[in-house]
Design a protein around this motif. Sequence first.
Motif, PDB file in Angstrom:
ATOM      1  N   SER A 173      17.190  71.121  42.424  1.00 24.29           N
ATOM      2  CA  SER A 173      17.773  71.487  41.125  1.00 24.29           C
ATOM      3  C   SER A 173      19.286  71.534  41.203  1.00 24.29           C
ATOM      4  O   SER A 173      19.987  71.070  40.290  1.00 24.29           O
TER       5      SER A 173
ATOM      6  N   ARG B 259      19.007  60.542  29.414  1.00 25.20           N
ATOM      7  CA  ARG B 259      20.254  60.824  28.677  1.00 25.20           C
ATOM      8  C   ARG B 259      21.348  59.828  29.022  1.00 25.20           C
ATOM      9  O   ARG B 259      22.221  59.548  28.190  1.00 25.20           O
ATOM     10  N   ASN B 260      21.278  59.282  30.236  1.00 19.93           N
ATOM     11  CA  ASN B 260      22.312  58.350  30.681  1.00 19.93           C
ATOM     12  C   ASN B 260      21.927  56.893  30.470  1.00 19.93           C
ATOM     13  O   ASN B 260      22.414  55.993  31.159  1.00 19.93           O
TER      14      ASN B 260
ATOM     15  N   THR C 215      17.668  63.462  33.008  1.00 20.04           N
ATOM     16  CA  THR C 215      19.067  63.047  33.189  1.00 20.04           C
ATOM     17  C   THR C 215      19.203  61.542  33.044  1.00 20.04           C
ATOM     18  O   THR C 215      20.113  61.043  32.370  1.00 20.04           O
TER      19      THR C 215
ATOM     20  N   ALA D   6      22.856  66.217  39.620  1.00 20.93           N
ATOM     21  CA  ALA D   6      24.113  65.988  38.897  1.00 20.93           C
ATOM     22  C   ALA D   6      23.841  65.321  37.549  1.00 20.93           C
ATOM     23  O   ALA D   6      22.962  64.467  37.417  1.00 20.93           O
ATOM     24  N   SER D   7      24.626  65.691  36.550  1.00 22.55           N
ATOM     25  CA  SER D   7      24.363  65.253  35.176  1.00 22.55           C
ATOM     26  C   SER D   7      24.770  63.818  34.894  1.00 22.55           C
ATOM     27  O   SER D   7      24.403  63.270  33.857  1.00 22.55           O
ATOM     28  N   ASP D   8      25.533  63.195  35.805  1.00 24.41           N
ATOM     29  CA  ASP D   8      26.018  61.842  35.536  1.00 24.41           C
ATOM     30  C   ASP D   8      25.283  60.760  36.321  1.00 24.41           C
ATOM     31  O   ASP D   8      25.650  59.587  36.269  1.00 24.41           O
TER      32      ASP D   8
ATOM     33  N   CYS E 209      12.835  66.269  38.273  1.00 22.47           N
ATOM     34  CA  CYS E 209      14.095  66.925  37.935  1.00 22.47           C
ATOM     35  C   CYS E 209      15.084  65.978  37.266  1.00 22.47           C
ATOM     36  O   CYS E 209      15.791  66.368  36.325  1.00 22.47           O
ATOM     37  N   LEU E 210      15.116  64.726  37.727  1.00 30.35           N
ATOM     38  CA  LEU E 210      16.161  63.801  37.269  1.00 30.35           C
ATOM     39  C   LEU E 210      15.737  62.866  36.148  1.00 30.35           C
ATOM     40  O   LEU E 210      16.591  62.216  35.537  1.00 30.35           O
TER      41      LEU E 210
END
Length: 246
Positions: free
Chosen positions: A68, A123-124, A120, A72-74, A116-117
Amino acid sequence: MNARKIKGAVALVTGANRGIGRALTEALLSRGVGKVYATARNPEALRDLRDERFVLLRLDVTDADQISAAAASDVDLVFNNAGVAFMGGIADSIVIGQARREMEVNYFGPLQLLQCLAPTLARNGGGAVVNIGSAAGLTNLPFVPTYSASKAALHSLTQAARILLGSQGTSVFGVYAGPVDTDMSRELAMPKTSPRDVAFAILDGIEAGQEYIFPDPFAADFGRQFESSPKASERQVAAMVASLAA
């Protein structure tokens, strides 16, 4: 499957401190990646790699809290590379514990990271996941039977993720390497490919949009045999094991 460009991507690599993971990290930098989150249980082992695009993260893929924290969000390119292998038979006194460890690292680790990812990546723009499996995950190698089973589980997860994450635009690549010259394969007395060559072949496969990536000569030959006849590839492996034991 859509091809994925390496240049400008933001990548996360598990098990980046040695072997294929280390080679992948270096290859990504040389291919113009925007940023690399290089993860390892001991990130100090990567301090010698100096580049402004390089971010060190502590990550044990069996630790949900660390996963977690490392999300990273990017990130838009995930390499599930961390792995362990037990070189022993099914009658070995420690095989059960070792097999559980292999499943925790080689299967449950990638599963937790995907869980988890995945949001993300969505969104990317979707991004991509690259699961570093093994030819042993397609046909069991009897001298590493439990490792092979864990990589078979990863292969099954790769197939499922390709379908389930495809709807959000995420590409999922499976890598099926043969013998690679790493610490993990030190005891195998057979020709091996360098991690660097394997890493660049993996990146070539991603940019070409290959769902199944066979990144070395042994794997490429095995892949052709497997696609033609899984049973024939099983016989091929049995013959290879017999010749090594002779």
